[in-house]
Design a protein around this motif. Structure first.
Motif, PDB file in Angstrom:
ATOM      1  N   UNK A 142      67.787 -17.724 -27.221  1.00 23.10           N
ATOM      2  CA  UNK A 142      66.650 -18.036 -26.356  1.00 23.10           C
ATOM      3  C   UNK A 142      66.707 -17.276 -25.025  1.00 23.10           C
ATOM      4  N   UNK A 143      67.843 -16.658 -24.738  1.00 16.40           N
ATOM      5  CA  UNK A 143      68.002 -15.898 -23.492  1.00 16.40           C
ATOM      6  C   UNK A 143      67.620 -14.435 -23.714  1.00 16.40           C
ATOM      7  N   UNK A 144      67.798 -13.618 -22.673  1.00 19.42           N
ATOM      8  CA  UNK A 144      67.542 -12.179 -22.787  1.00 19.42           C
ATOM      9  C   UNK A 144      68.832 -11.379 -22.947  1.00 19.42           C
ATOM     10  N   UNK A 145      69.944 -12.072 -23.062  1.00 20.64           N
ATOM     11  CA  UNK A 145      71.232 -11.385 -23.236  1.00 20.64           C
ATOM     12  C   UNK A 145      71.305 -10.772 -24.626  1.00 20.64           C
ATOM     13  N   UNK A 146      72.136  -9.737 -24.772  1.00 20.77           N
ATOM     14  CA  UNK A 146      72.222  -9.067 -26.068  1.00 20.77           C
ATOM     15  C   UNK A 146      73.617  -9.075 -26.678  1.00 20.77           C
ATOM     16  N   UNK A 190      71.802 -13.883 -35.168  1.00 22.66           N
ATOM     17  CA  UNK A 190      70.676 -14.383 -35.957  1.00 22.66           C
ATOM     18  C   UNK A 190      71.077 -14.553 -37.419  1.00 22.66           C
ATOM     19  N   UNK A 191      71.830 -13.597 -37.939  1.00 21.60           N
ATOM     20  CA  UNK A 191      72.299 -13.682 -39.322  1.00 21.60           C
ATOM     21  C   UNK A 191      73.242 -14.873 -39.503  1.00 21.60           C
ATOM     22  N   UNK A 192      74.148 -15.063 -38.539  1.00 24.68           N
ATOM     23  CA  UNK A 192      75.082 -16.187 -38.609  1.00 24.68           C
ATOM     24  C   UNK A 192      74.346 -17.517 -38.526  1.00 24.68           C
ATOM     25  N   UNK A 193      73.333 -17.600 -37.660  1.00 26.09           N
ATOM     26  CA  UNK A 193      72.567 -18.829 -37.523  1.00 26.09           C
ATOM     27  C   UNK A 193      71.834 -19.191 -38.815  1.00 26.09           C
TER      28      UNK A 193
END
Length: 221
Positions: A142-146, A190-193
């Motif tokens: 949900x953040x802008x961190x990468x 995202x894949x792990x989630x």
């Protein structure tokens, strides 16, 4: 004339943010996840390590393993008292069973420490640490961190490096004799989630009242 000082009211900030459930081999484990406030939940955080007797909870480990385990727990609590950190607490049957502390930076998150422990003699809490990782991953997305970085210790009581690799982190090399720098990014998270969503079912709790965890949780572990 004696002046009586009025005790300062503490505005406890611990918030019940989610319920999580996993079912493995027909055994259901239900966890609550809380978000804590460094300033106002300090009395609870400071008291927490002294209430967890790892020797009683996990028999047949070496003295060195107990020492490192307790060291990690103390480090997690020390980090949680920094005002720029975010602290998540996992709870089973009203007993704390895990803590995760991380720095949510603008471009990069840094996981300071994640530490879990049993609440029953000889029984680890199923997926307690993974549940905390899942919630951190959701905050990260949900953040802008990468990127998320961490330093995995190699001289602790458990094989942390293998666990983190299963959660999508890659090995970037040795930081020192006992720590390996690891990192993951948005696509891997995202894949792990997606995989964790099939394993851990989460219900977000909205508008939960603030709690004094010293009163609502059982610290006699």
């Amino acid at each position: 004339m004696q002046i009586t000082k009025t005790p300062q009211k503490i505005d406890f900030q611990a918030i019940h943010i989610a319920n999580s459930k996993n079912i493995i081999k027909n055994v259901e484990t239900n966890l609550k996840v809380y978000e804590l406030c460094a300033k106002n939940d300090k009395p609870f955080l400071i008291r927490l390590p002294g209430k967890i007797n790892t020797k009683n909870l996990m028999p047949d480990m070496t003295d060195y393993a107990y020492e490192r385990w307790n060291e990690m727990l103390r480090f997690a609590v020390d980090s949680s008292l920094e005002n720029d950190r975010k602290t998540l607490l996992a709870v089973k049957d009203d007993k704390p069973c895990g803590i995760a502390v991380f720095l949510p930076g603008k471009n990069k998150f840094h996981l300071d420490c994640i530490c879990t422990w049993p609440v029953e003699f000889g029984k680890k809490v199923t997926l307690a640490g993974t549940t905390l990782f899942k919630h951190m991953f959701e905050i990260f997305i949900q953040s802008k961190a990468d990127k998320i970085k961490l330093e995995a210790i190699t001289n602790g009581p458990f094989d942390n490096v293998s666990k983190y690799k299963k959660l999508g982190f890659i090995d970037l090399g040795w930081m020192n004799d006992h720590e390996i720098v690891m990192e993951t990014n948005v696509p891997r998270v995202k894949s792990t989630l997606q995989r964790l969503n099939d394993l851990i079912f989460t219900e977000e709790i909205k508008n939960s009242p603030k709690e004094n965890l010293l009163e609502t949780l059982d610290l006699q572990i």
